[in-house]
Design a protein around this motif. Structure first.
Motif, short mmCIF file in Angstrom:
data_model
loop_
_atom_site.label_atom_id
_atom_site.label_comp_id
_atom_site.label_asym_id
_atom_site.label_seq_id
_atom_site.Cartn_x
_atom_site.Cartn_y
_atom_site.Cartn_z
N LYS A 1 20.76 5.97 -8.41
CA LYS A 1 20.22 7.14 -9.09
C LYS A 1 18.70 7.03 -9.23
O LYS A 1 17.98 8.02 -9.16
CB LYS A 1 20.87 7.29 -10.47
CG LYS A 1 20.52 8.58 -11.20
CD LYS A 1 21.31 8.71 -12.49
CE LYS A 1 22.78 8.89 -12.19
NZ LYS A 1 23.56 9.16 -13.44
N ALA B 1 17.03 17.82 2.06
CA ALA B 1 17.46 17.98 0.67
C ALA B 1 18.00 19.39 0.45
O ALA B 1 17.47 20.36 1.01
CB ALA B 1 16.30 17.70 -0.29
N HIS C 1 18.40 17.71 -3.86
CA HIS C 1 19.30 16.57 -3.74
C HIS C 1 19.29 16.08 -2.29
O HIS C 1 19.71 16.81 -1.38
CB HIS C 1 20.72 16.94 -4.14
CG HIS C 1 20.84 17.43 -5.55
ND1 HIS C 1 20.52 16.65 -6.64
CD2 HIS C 1 21.24 18.63 -6.05
CE1 HIS C 1 20.72 17.33 -7.76
NE2 HIS C 1 21.14 18.54 -7.43
N ASP C 2 18.82 14.86 -2.08
CA ASP C 2 18.77 14.29 -0.75
C ASP C 2 20.18 14.17 -0.18
O ASP C 2 21.06 13.56 -0.80
CB ASP C 2 18.08 12.92 -0.80
CG ASP C 2 17.73 12.40 0.56
OD1 ASP C 2 18.65 12.15 1.36
OD2 ASP C 2 16.52 12.22 0.83
N ASP D 1 22.14 11.56 -2.14
CA ASP D 1 22.92 12.23 -3.19
C ASP D 1 23.92 13.17 -2.54
O ASP D 1 23.90 14.38 -2.75
CB ASP D 1 22.00 13.00 -4.13
CG ASP D 1 20.97 12.11 -4.79
OD1 ASP D 1 21.36 11.03 -5.24
OD2 ASP D 1 19.79 12.49 -4.86
N LYS E 1 26.18 15.52 -4.84
CA LYS E 1 25.40 16.53 -5.55
C LYS E 1 24.93 17.62 -4.59
O LYS E 1 24.92 18.81 -4.94
CB LYS E 1 24.20 15.88 -6.24
CG LYS E 1 24.58 15.00 -7.41
CD LYS E 1 23.34 14.39 -8.06
CE LYS E 1 23.72 13.51 -9.24
NZ LYS E 1 22.54 12.87 -9.85
N ALA E 2 24.54 17.22 -3.39
CA ALA E 2 24.11 18.21 -2.41
C ALA E 2 25.30 19.05 -1.94
O ALA E 2 25.21 20.28 -1.83
CB ALA E 2 23.44 17.53 -1.22
N GLN F 1 26.59 22.13 -3.87
CA GLN F 1 25.77 23.34 -3.91
C GLN F 1 26.06 24.29 -2.75
O GLN F 1 25.56 25.41 -2.73
CB GLN F 1 24.27 22.96 -3.84
CG GLN F 1 23.82 21.82 -4.73
CD GLN F 1 23.88 22.18 -6.19
OE1 GLN F 1 23.60 23.31 -6.57
NE2 GLN F 1 24.27 21.23 -7.02
#
Length: 703
Positions: free
Chosen positions: A372, A462, A466-467, A471, A474-475, A478
């Motif tokens: 993180k 990203a 969010h890479d 990540d 998280k990406a 979306q």
């Protein structure tokens, strides 16, 4: 979308847990006590038999088998196809550094190191990266069986020794005298120098066995892992039925291992059966159990309720190299004198297993926090930078506030062919971004990199900050995507098709009604999909991508194959999404005239490169409109304009003067033609359409 790599991280994290459970006893007591559960400080009685049986049945050989298969996958992910001029040298350097790490780690830290054997086996099968799946499976299986045959030959040789020689071997390796046992304990209870010398001696002794007996098995499992990755099994892309079949086969293998283990216990751990035939059975059945574990974990990964567990395992697996080295450092400091607490030979087997489980739990928490904050494990970064790997750039700095999509230097090579080169996208939040170019321009490859389905050879991307590599989850949360391959059940209604996906995503039933209304299919929700037009099917796929309220919708050629009516329906649906649902739309197409009617921003791709991008309005301002000129004498007009610094071409309407539609240029042309006594019948500006803009920017001709 990002599950392809995520599944590998989860499997790697689970394999690390098995490794620390199996390896910890080797740090805690002499080898004879680890091998013989009836001897020494790790001896077990009826109440503690579980501490031998559980690691033996569930983790011994299985964790290493799974870890080895995943390493075979990494050879392909790092090096690409065999002969790739860009990636192959990076892979060779990485294997070279891994061999050096293995030498240092084995001789100085942990005598049971596997890194050196991984580097050697990896170097052996470098040329197999481009083999077809069938050859990888057949050769890999043959190598695993060869290793088992060598082990069987060794066990048969031991079994056939004369009684006196066999008794001497048992006395040394299975039940040494009190003085021999004391010498073994003293080696790791002395000062740092003695401990280091004892570790180096054991490492040198074991390397012969590891490299001779296990290298064929290691290389074979790497090939099998690569084959299963290509089929979609290890990447999480197989069907639930496939995974359930592997679980069933693995359960049978696990039952065989349990039967073998309890037979060893019932016989009171005889040496030949425990270390000889027992290891042979584990060697043969462990790959099936390892693949059953993989199948079960991938099914867990598909459950939203277990996302915290799978995310934690993924973080641990993403730092596998760092965590593996950390495990040996911590365990050696706990048990060996001269390094730390010096608990060598003082703890029971259950206590050692508990310490190993606790260490892994700490590693899980530390991995989550570290990633993180820093994005990659420290040893992973060191290893890749020493290898000169350009695919892992320095930590990217993304825009604040974040863009919907931002990429930096995305490049993808397949062997010597460069499919996409240096693509840096900037897609604002709330835009409808038309990603344009002819077939073969690199649009689909770029989209697959945006979604994490294809790993870039270079660069980073990203999604809302969010890479995608660092990540992933998280990406992925979306994004909704509609790619060219769309699967529907024609015998079910549109609502039923969506409801199946809705249930998999654990979404409320109201989601289906919401997305049906968004794509204007609510009136046909109860009709069978087999009776849908192609345009309605396309909108149904769009509705599926909208489930879960994604902030970004990525559409790859959504207008392909549609008739004019279907194109108009899809166009109106897409046009309304940013305003009605607050969704950013990224739309790839080769139909420039259609995208022009919905896009607020465009990016122009040609031969794998992003030629230009920006708001569509700015493009039109940059490229002045053309001028249509029709006169009483077109031949003389052409000769007259040919002497001027003007670009023009003959069209059906007369002459098209490229980029001459500004007021000043139009007035200049009118004076020139009228001054020559030629009557002007028509002199009108013509707006430049998107296709003309594309051609100009692709040729580097925009003003």
């Amino acid at each position: 979308m990002a599950n392809r790599i995520l599944s590998l991280d989860v499997l790697r994290g689970f394999a690390l847990f098995g490794l620390v459970i199996v390896n910890a006893p080797f740090f805690a007591a002499p080898l004879v006590s680890v091998a013989n559960p009836t001897y020494g400080p790790l001896a077990v009685d009826g109440a503690a038999l579980w501490s031998w049986a559980i690691p033996h049945v569930f983790f011994e050989y299985k964790s290493v088998a799974l870890f080895t298969m995943l390493f075979g996958v990494s050879l392909y992910l790092v090096g690409g196809e065999s002969g790739d001029p860009a990636r192959s040298p990076v892979l060779r350097r990485r294997l070279g550094w891994l061999a050096l790490f293995g030498l240092l780690h084995g001789a100085l830290v942990w005598f049971g190191d596997i890194l050196l054997s991984y580097a050697i086996a990896g170097a052996i099968i470098l040329g197999a990266r481009s083999w077809p799946v069938s050859r990888l499976l057949s050769v890999g299986t043959a190598l695993v069986l060869l290793s088992a045959a060598l082990l069987a030959a060794l066990v048969l040789w031991q079994s056939g020794l004369p009684p006196a020689e066999l008794a001497a071997m048992k006395a040394m390796a299975w039940s040494p005298t009190a003085s021999q046992h004391a010498d073994q304990l003293a080696a790791f209870r002395s000062d740092l120098a003695s401990t280091q010398l004892a570790n180096a001696g054991l490492w040198a002794e074991l390397q012969v066995q590891i490299l001779v007996l296990l290298t064929p098995r290691t290389a074979g499992l790497m090939m099998i892992g690569l084959a299963l990755f290509r089929t979609g099994f290890l990447s999480g892309e197989a069907t639930n039925r496939t995974y359930l079949r592997f679980i069933a086969v693995g359960a049978l293998a696990l039952a065989g291992l349990a039967w073998n283990g309890f037979g060893i216990i019932a016989a009171d751990f005889p040496m030949i059966r425990t270390q000889g035939w027992g290891n042979l059975v584990s060697s043969l059945l462990s790959p099936f159990v390892a693949l059953a574990y993989a199948a079960g974990l991938i099914l867990l990964l598909r459950s939203a309720r277990l996302r915290p567990l799978t995310s934690a395992l993924a973080a641990t697996g993403r730092m596998a190299f760092t965590n593996y080295i950390t495990q040996s450092l911590v365990l050696s400091m706990l048990f060996w004198s001269g390094r730390g607490l010096g608990l060598y030979g003082e703890l029971s087997r259950p206590a050692v297993i508990a310490i190993a489980a606790g260490l892994f739990a700490v590693q899980v928490g530390c991995s989550v926090l570290w990633l993180k904050r820093f994005g990659k494990g420290p040893l992973e970064v060191l290893w890749r930078r020493l290898s000169g790997d350009p695919a892992i750039p320095a930590r990217a700095t993304w825009h604040e506030p974040p863009l919907a999509i931002e990429s930096c230097g995305l490049t993808k090579r397949y062997g010597r062919q460069v499919a996409v080169q240096d693509v840096s996208l900037t897609v604002p939040v709330g835009a409808t971004y038309g990603f344009l170019g002819p077939n073969g321009a690199g649009k689909t490859t770029t989209i697959r990199m945006l979604l994490g389905l294809v790993r870039p050879s270079e660069g980073a991307v990203a999604i809302f900050g969010h890479d995608v590599q660092r990540d992933r989850m998280k990406a992925a949360r979306q994004v909704g995507a509609l790619l060219e391959a769309r699967a529907t059940y024609d015998h079910l209604s549109g609502r039923s098709n969506l409801d199946m996906t809705r249930r998999l995503l654990k979404l409320p039933a109201s989601e289906v009604d919401r997305v049906l209304a968004l794509v204007r299919l609510d009136h046909a929700a109860h009709r069978r999909v087999g009776h849908y037009s192609l345009g309605m099917r396309q909108r149904l796929g769009l509705a599926r991508a909208l489930l879960g309220r994604p902030r970004l919708l990525i559409l790859d050629e959504p207008l392909n194959g549609l008739d004019p009516e279907g194109i108009a329906e899809m166009r109106e649906t897409i046009r309304a999404l940013p305003e009605t649902a607050g969704i950013t739309v990224f739309l790839s197409s080769h139909l420039l005239s259609e995208v022009e009617q919905v896009a607020s921003h465009i990016g122009l791709m040609r031969a794998g490169r992003l030629v230009a991008q920006g708001p569509l309005a700015e493009f039109r301002q940059l490229a002045a409109p053309d001028l249509i000129l029709r006169t009483s004498d077109m031949r003389r007009t052409s000769e007259l304009l040919g002497s001027q610094p003007l670009r023009f071409e003959t069209v059906r309407e007369g002459l098209r003067l490229v980029g001459s539609g500004t007021d000043s240029k139009a007035a200049r042309v009118a004076r020139l033609v009228a001054g020559a006594g030629i009557e002007i019948y028509e002199l009108t500006p013509q707006r430049t359409d998107l296709e003309q803009l594309y051609n100009r920017f692709a040729a580097g001709e925009a003003a």
